[in-house]
Design a protein around this motif. Structure first.
Motif, PDB file in Angstrom:
ATOM      1  N   TYR A  40     -24.229 -44.318  12.123  1.00  0.00           N
ATOM      2  CA  TYR A  40     -22.776 -44.508  12.133  1.00  0.00           C
ATOM      3  C   TYR A  40     -22.061 -43.225  11.719  1.00  0.00           C
ATOM      4  O   TYR A  40     -21.086 -42.810  12.357  1.00  0.00           O
ATOM      5  CB  TYR A  40     -22.390 -45.647  11.188  1.00  0.00           C
ATOM      6  N   VAL A  43     -22.306 -40.589  14.548  1.00  0.00           N
ATOM      7  CA  VAL A  43     -21.388 -40.871  15.653  1.00  0.00           C
ATOM      8  C   VAL A  43     -19.954 -40.550  15.251  1.00  0.00           C
ATOM      9  O   VAL A  43     -19.190 -39.956  16.018  1.00  0.00           O
ATOM     10  CB  VAL A  43     -21.515 -42.349  16.099  1.00  0.00           C
ATOM     11  N   THR A  44     -19.585 -40.909  14.033  1.00  0.00           N
ATOM     12  CA  THR A  44     -18.223 -40.663  13.566  1.00  0.00           C
ATOM     13  C   THR A  44     -17.918 -39.173  13.504  1.00  0.00           C
ATOM     14  O   THR A  44     -16.877 -38.723  14.007  1.00  0.00           O
ATOM     15  CB  THR A  44     -18.024 -41.289  12.169  1.00  0.00           C
ATOM     16  N   SER A  46     -19.636 -36.660  14.963  1.00  0.00           N
ATOM     17  CA  SER A  46     -19.769 -35.981  16.249  1.00  0.00           C
ATOM     18  C   SER A  46     -18.575 -36.289  17.144  1.00  0.00           C
ATOM     19  O   SER A  46     -18.140 -35.436  17.915  1.00  0.00           O
ATOM     20  CB  SER A  46     -21.075 -36.375  16.934  1.00  0.00           C
ATOM     21  N   LYS A  47     -18.034 -37.506  17.050  1.00  0.00           N
ATOM     22  CA  LYS A  47     -16.853 -37.847  17.844  1.00  0.00           C
ATOM     23  C   LYS A  47     -15.679 -36.963  17.438  1.00  0.00           C
ATOM     24  O   LYS A  47     -14.983 -36.408  18.293  1.00  0.00           O
ATOM     25  CB  LYS A  47     -16.496 -39.313  17.657  1.00  0.00           C
ATOM     26  N   ALA A  48     -15.464 -36.816  16.135  1.00  0.00           N
ATOM     27  CA  ALA A  48     -14.372 -35.973  15.653  1.00  0.00           C
ATOM     28  C   ALA A  48     -14.608 -34.515  16.063  1.00  0.00           C
ATOM     29  O   ALA A  48     -13.670 -33.824  16.467  1.00  0.00           O
ATOM     30  CB  ALA A  48     -14.253 -36.088  14.136  1.00  0.00           C
ATOM     31  N   ILE A  50     -16.333 -33.374  18.687  1.00  0.00           N
ATOM     32  CA  ILE A  50     -16.141 -33.215  20.127  1.00  0.00           C
ATOM     33  C   ILE A  50     -14.662 -33.279  20.484  1.00  0.00           C
ATOM     34  O   ILE A  50     -14.183 -32.506  21.326  1.00  0.00           O
ATOM     35  CB  ILE A  50     -16.956 -34.276  20.898  1.00  0.00           C
ATOM     36  N   GLU A  51     -13.925 -34.191  19.842  1.00  0.00           N
ATOM     37  CA  GLU A  51     -12.485 -34.257  20.103  1.00  0.00           C
ATOM     38  C   GLU A  51     -11.795 -32.960  19.684  1.00  0.00           C
ATOM     39  O   GLU A  51     -10.918 -32.462  20.398  1.00  0.00           O
ATOM     40  CB  GLU A  51     -11.876 -35.451  19.369  1.00  0.00           C
ATOM     41  N   ASP A  52     -12.182 -32.383  18.562  1.00  0.00           N
ATOM     42  CA  ASP A  52     -11.600 -31.117  18.115  1.00  0.00           C
ATOM     43  C   ASP A  52     -11.997 -29.968  19.055  1.00  0.00           C
ATOM     44  O   ASP A  52     -11.184 -29.074  19.322  1.00  0.00           O
ATOM     45  CB  ASP A  52     -12.040 -30.781  16.697  1.00  0.00           C
ATOM     46  N   SER A  55      -9.884 -30.240  22.244  1.00  0.00           N
ATOM     47  CA  SER A  55      -8.443 -30.470  22.063  1.00  0.00           C
ATOM     48  C   SER A  55      -7.611 -29.359  22.713  1.00  0.00           C
ATOM     49  O   SER A  55      -6.470 -29.585  23.093  1.00  0.00           O
ATOM     50  CB  SER A  55      -8.105 -30.558  20.578  1.00  0.00           C
TER      51      SER A  55
END
Length: 60
Positions: A40, A43-44, A46-48, A50-52, A55
């Motif tokens: 968890y 994933v949390t 890595s998601k942040a 990848i979004e950064d 961006s």
């Protein structure tokens, strides 16, 4: 050449077997919880990440 087992031996061996099984179940449960929490968090973060990273890319 008896192939049977003595009942006195079985009674002595049952308690350590139950205790050993309980220890194994507890260890497996702890490992599963650690893997779930680690997954968890991975994933949390890595998601942040990848979004950064994306961006700055213009979107259509």
């Amino acid at each position: 050449m008896s192939q049977g087992t003595q009942e006195a031996d079985e009674d002595d061996e049952e308690e350590p077997a139950k205790s050993s099984n309980l220890k194994v179940i507890i260890i497996i449960a702890i490992i599963v919880v650690v893997l779930l929490v680690g997954g968890y968090l991975a994933v949390t973060f890595s998601k942040a990440f990848i979004e950064d990273m994306f961006s700055g890319v213009p979107q259509k």
